[in-house]
Scaffold this motif. Sequence first.
Motif, short mmCIF file in Angstrom:
data_model
loop_
_atom_site.label_atom_id
_atom_site.label_comp_id
_atom_site.label_asym_id
_atom_site.label_seq_id
_atom_site.Cartn_x
_atom_site.Cartn_y
_atom_site.Cartn_z
N ALA A 80 0.83 -1.20 0.00
CA ALA A 80 0.00 0.00 0.00
C ALA A 80 0.87 1.25 0.00
CB ALA A 80 -0.93 -0.01 1.22
N ALA A 81 1.96 1.22 0.76
CA ALA A 81 2.87 2.36 0.77
C ALA A 81 3.51 2.57 -0.60
CB ALA A 81 3.96 2.14 1.82
N ALA A 82 3.78 1.47 -1.31
CA ALA A 82 4.33 1.60 -2.67
C ALA A 82 3.32 2.27 -3.59
CB ALA A 82 4.71 0.22 -3.21
N PHE A 83 2.05 1.90 -3.48
CA PHE A 83 1.02 2.57 -4.28
C PHE A 83 0.91 4.04 -3.88
CE2 PHE A 83 -0.75 -1.80 -4.90
CZ PHE A 83 -0.72 -1.79 -6.28
N GLY A 84 1.01 4.30 -2.57
CA GLY A 84 0.96 5.68 -2.12
C GLY A 84 2.13 6.50 -2.64
N ALA A 85 3.31 5.90 -2.66
CA ALA A 85 4.49 6.60 -3.18
C ALA A 85 4.35 6.88 -4.67
CB ALA A 85 5.74 5.78 -2.92
N LEU A 86 3.74 5.93 -5.39
CA LEU A 86 3.55 6.11 -6.83
C LEU A 86 2.53 7.20 -7.10
CD1 LEU A 86 4.49 4.93 -9.56
CD2 LEU A 86 2.48 3.44 -9.47
N ALA A 87 1.54 7.31 -6.22
CA ALA A 87 0.48 8.30 -6.44
C ALA A 87 0.90 9.71 -6.09
CB ALA A 87 -0.75 7.91 -5.60
N ARG A 88 1.92 9.85 -5.24
CA ARG A 88 2.35 11.18 -4.83
C ARG A 88 3.05 11.93 -5.96
NH1 ARG A 88 4.25 12.27 1.29
NH2 ARG A 88 2.39 11.48 2.35
N ARG A 89 2.93 13.21 -5.92
CA ARG A 89 3.62 14.05 -6.89
C ARG A 89 5.11 14.07 -6.58
NH1 ARG A 89 -0.33 19.39 -7.21
NH2 ARG A 89 -2.20 18.30 -7.99
N PRO A 90 5.96 14.19 -7.61
CA PRO A 90 7.40 14.26 -7.36
C PRO A 90 7.76 15.51 -6.58
CG PRO A 90 6.91 14.75 -9.66
CD PRO A 90 5.64 14.24 -9.05
N ASP A 91 8.88 15.42 -5.83
CA ASP A 91 9.33 16.54 -5.03
C ASP A 91 9.74 17.74 -5.89
OD1 ASP A 91 8.91 14.97 -2.84
OD2 ASP A 91 11.00 14.30 -2.74
N ARG A 92 10.31 17.46 -7.04
CA ARG A 92 10.76 18.52 -7.94
C ARG A 92 10.09 18.35 -9.29
NH1 ARG A 92 15.30 16.68 -5.35
NH2 ARG A 92 15.76 15.28 -7.08
N ALA A 93 10.22 19.35 -10.11
CA ALA A 93 9.65 19.27 -11.45
C ALA A 93 10.29 18.12 -12.20
CB ALA A 93 9.90 20.59 -12.20
N PRO A 94 9.50 17.31 -12.93
CA PRO A 94 10.07 16.17 -13.64
C PRO A 94 11.01 16.60 -14.74
CG PRO A 94 7.77 16.54 -14.28
CD PRO A 94 8.06 17.45 -13.12
N ALA A 95 11.90 15.71 -15.10
CA ALA A 95 12.85 15.99 -16.18
C ALA A 95 12.13 16.02 -17.51
CB ALA A 95 13.95 14.92 -16.18
N ALA A 96 12.91 16.28 -18.56
CA ALA A 96 12.30 16.41 -19.88
C ALA A 96 11.69 15.10 -20.35
CB ALA A 96 13.36 16.89 -20.88
N ARG A 97 12.17 13.97 -19.84
CA ARG A 97 11.66 12.67 -20.24
C ARG A 97 11.12 11.96 -19.00
NH1 ARG A 97 16.23 10.40 -24.52
NH2 ARG A 97 16.09 12.13 -26.01
N PRO A 98 9.82 12.14 -18.69
CA PRO A 98 9.26 11.55 -17.48
C PRO A 98 9.31 10.04 -17.47
CG PRO A 98 7.53 12.48 -18.89
CD PRO A 98 8.84 12.94 -19.44
#
Length: 216
Positions: free
Chosen positions: A94-112
């Motif tokens: 469940a924590a893995a799904f939660g981590a996947l659902a969270r927004r990244p800490d920084r702006a994503p790179a050019a190739r997400p």
Amino acid sequence: MPTSARFRPRRLLALATDSLPARAYLGLVALGVVVLFLAPDSPYAMAPALLTAPLSFLPVVLPFGAGTAGGGAAEVAAAVLYGGWLLLCALVNAAAFGALARRPDRAPAARPRRTLLAAAVDNWPARAYVAVVAAALGTFLYAVLLSPDPGFAGIWPLIAAAPLSFLAVAVSAPAEYSLPWLGTLVFSVGVALAGLVNAVLIGRLTRRIGGPPSRG
């Protein structure tokens, strides 16, 4: 790469409960447990173990578990330990799904897409898991292609990359009857993809519980 590998149980618990995907997953596991108690002889009784895979299958390699012989206190203790293990596996997933659902800490790179797949190789837990899947798949291919008696070698990659590896079995089964080599290829590719998905989840979870706190 995560700057800290320090394990934070509170963050793990928060990730397992503070997002809709994580809560929906825990609800599905709870439903599977209810089915297990209501219909223990039904094929659906395997739902809790399948839903909490691959960690839930780790006791398979141990000499004890829910089916420990002897009855009495030994059987009860084994069942309690196994139930606790399933609960821990459910929280981790469940924590893995939660981590996947969270927004990244920084702006994503050019190739997400590249950024997402990087989680499978840029931390030690994910790398260790990838190594386990690779070893299990290599053992399977050696047994099928070079060994005179492959036996049940397919069980190891199936367990290592569960639960999505069960889809690889379903997809490869029709080809196995007509062209065995094609069935082996489809199964191997399916296991590799299933392992990659799990490795990404492990990597994302490692980043969240090992890195500095972030806003949801």
